[in-house]
Scaffold this motif. Sequence first.
Motif, PDB file in Angstrom:
ATOM      1  N   ALA A 253       0.832  -1.199   0.000  1.00 22.72           N
ATOM      2  CA  ALA A 253       0.000   0.000   0.000  1.00 22.72           C
ATOM      3  C   ALA A 253       0.868   1.251   0.000  1.00 22.72           C
ATOM      4  N   GLY A 254       2.099   1.109   0.471  1.00 22.51           N
ATOM      5  CA  GLY A 254       3.027   2.222   0.447  1.00 22.51           C
ATOM      6  C   GLY A 254       3.318   2.713  -0.957  1.00 22.51           C
ATOM      7  N   ALA A 255       3.261   1.816  -1.939  1.00 21.11           N
ATOM      8  CA  ALA A 255       3.467   2.226  -3.330  1.00 21.11           C
ATOM      9  C   ALA A 255       2.379   3.196  -3.764  1.00 21.11           C
ATOM     10  N   LEU A 256       1.161   2.954  -3.320  1.00 20.25           N
ATOM     11  CA  LEU A 256       0.069   3.881  -3.611  1.00 20.25           C
ATOM     12  C   LEU A 256       0.314   5.219  -2.918  1.00 20.25           C
ATOM     13  N   GLY A 257       0.862   5.159  -1.709  1.00 18.26           N
ATOM     14  CA  GLY A 257       1.182   6.385  -0.986  1.00 18.26           C
ATOM     15  C   GLY A 257       2.224   7.205  -1.713  1.00 18.26           C
ATOM     16  N   ALA A 258       3.227   6.533  -2.311  1.00 16.76           N
ATOM     17  CA  ALA A 258       4.278   7.245  -3.030  1.00 16.76           C
ATOM     18  C   ALA A 258       3.715   7.983  -4.241  1.00 16.76           C
ATOM     19  N   ALA A 259       2.878   7.308  -5.018  1.00 17.57           N
ATOM     20  CA  ALA A 259       2.306   7.941  -6.203  1.00 17.57           C
ATOM     21  C   ALA A 259       1.398   9.110  -5.831  1.00 17.57           C
ATOM     22  N   VAL A 304      -0.999   1.014   7.110  1.00 12.32           N
ATOM     23  CA  VAL A 304      -0.947   2.427   7.507  1.00 12.32           C
ATOM     24  C   VAL A 304       0.499   2.914   7.602  1.00 12.32           C
ATOM     25  N   LEU A 305       1.364   2.103   8.203  1.00 17.22           N
ATOM     26  CA  LEU A 305       2.761   2.508   8.356  1.00 17.22           C
ATOM     27  C   LEU A 305       3.435   2.753   7.009  1.00 17.22           C
TER      28      LEU A 305
END
Length: 410
Positions: A253-259, A304-305
């Motif tokens: 999910a962090g990849a989505l956060g980066a974009a 979340v993290l």
Amino acid sequence: MDVWRRLLLAIVCGVAVASVYAAQPVLAPMGESLGLSAGHLGWIVSIGQFGYLAGLVLLVPLGDVVANRRRLIAVHLVITAAGLVLTAAASAAWMAFAGLALAGMFAVVVQTTVAYAASVSPPAERGRNIGVVTSGVVVGILGARVVTGLLAEQWGWRSIYLVLGVLALGLAAVVLRVLPADERSRRPAGYRQAVVAFGGLFGDRLFLTRGLIAFFLFASFGTLWSGLSLPLTDGPWHLSESQIGLFGVAGLAGALGAARAGRWADAGRAVPIAGFGLALLIVSWAAIAQLPWSLWLLIVGIVVLDFAVQVVHVSNQHLLTSVHVERTSSVIGGYMVFYSLGSALGAAATTSVFTSYGWGASSLLGAGFAACALIVWAVDGGRASRSPGSRSETAGAHGGREERRKAETV
């Protein structure tokens, strides 16, 4: 930059950073094979981080010296592959550490790749492109956990490094064939000049603030991912390497956060969104601490993290590259020194703390690192100013001045 080239750069970042973090889900069998005690397992990851740190200081400035970053990316990938093969063939701990250090040192190709993406991007798309390319780092760190867990269970931990080495060699050939050369607006500096300028960044208030945030941010990140396999192999869960690796899917999910963070940064919200991400990071540890009782809450905490970490990370990089438009390699490399030190601290500390005090103490450690990052942001994150001597470097760079104005007024 078209979508296929962004994808290629993201894959380069993913494979390079996976070479540093591939050991995380297989620390126990790797340590047993190499004759390491449980209390020293964290050093398997930390050695790669220290190699990475050396590469940031010695190799990343080359990105501002070499006229052709495309060729530099390919050379770094080839040497990274050599370190990975050496690790796969290691018969003793010292040999594996040498391979891990070499692979880690040249894995700074990630920073050269991000700098390349920033330099070929128009200002209005810089955040978006950095976000997409940086998403490859997330996939490399976390997606590799899934693949390495499966490979280790079928063919042993050595197969992980062999596969990554082959991938790195293949990508070196593709990069030379597919990527265009990046054109510089002025003549590249000499290596000595670039290293001196690299050191000078540490006197820049904005740079130091963002660096300290990154230090605590990735110490918190490393506390989770370098220590997670240990409680999951213990009771009551007793999970296998492949099952532990699957937790990396949640972290993607962090990849989505980066974009998404890249788009927010392009809209001028890099500073406030970083504060939001740090607050979210602290909250995530409340769920992660429930690991001994609930795997579902652990998964929520991981999602979340990793989302929070990438929001802050991309926002920081966008702000710094917008200000230092002519030294993107050096400023990203310098920023990542803090990343590397923080990750190494988290990796070494979490295994020691868990062995002595359990997962609850490791969770408090991770939350404490996150709280320190938020304090730095709150005290100085939005008001940090550049050193007077560096202002001329961005004269005429509207995007950099605008981000600078927003950073100072938030």
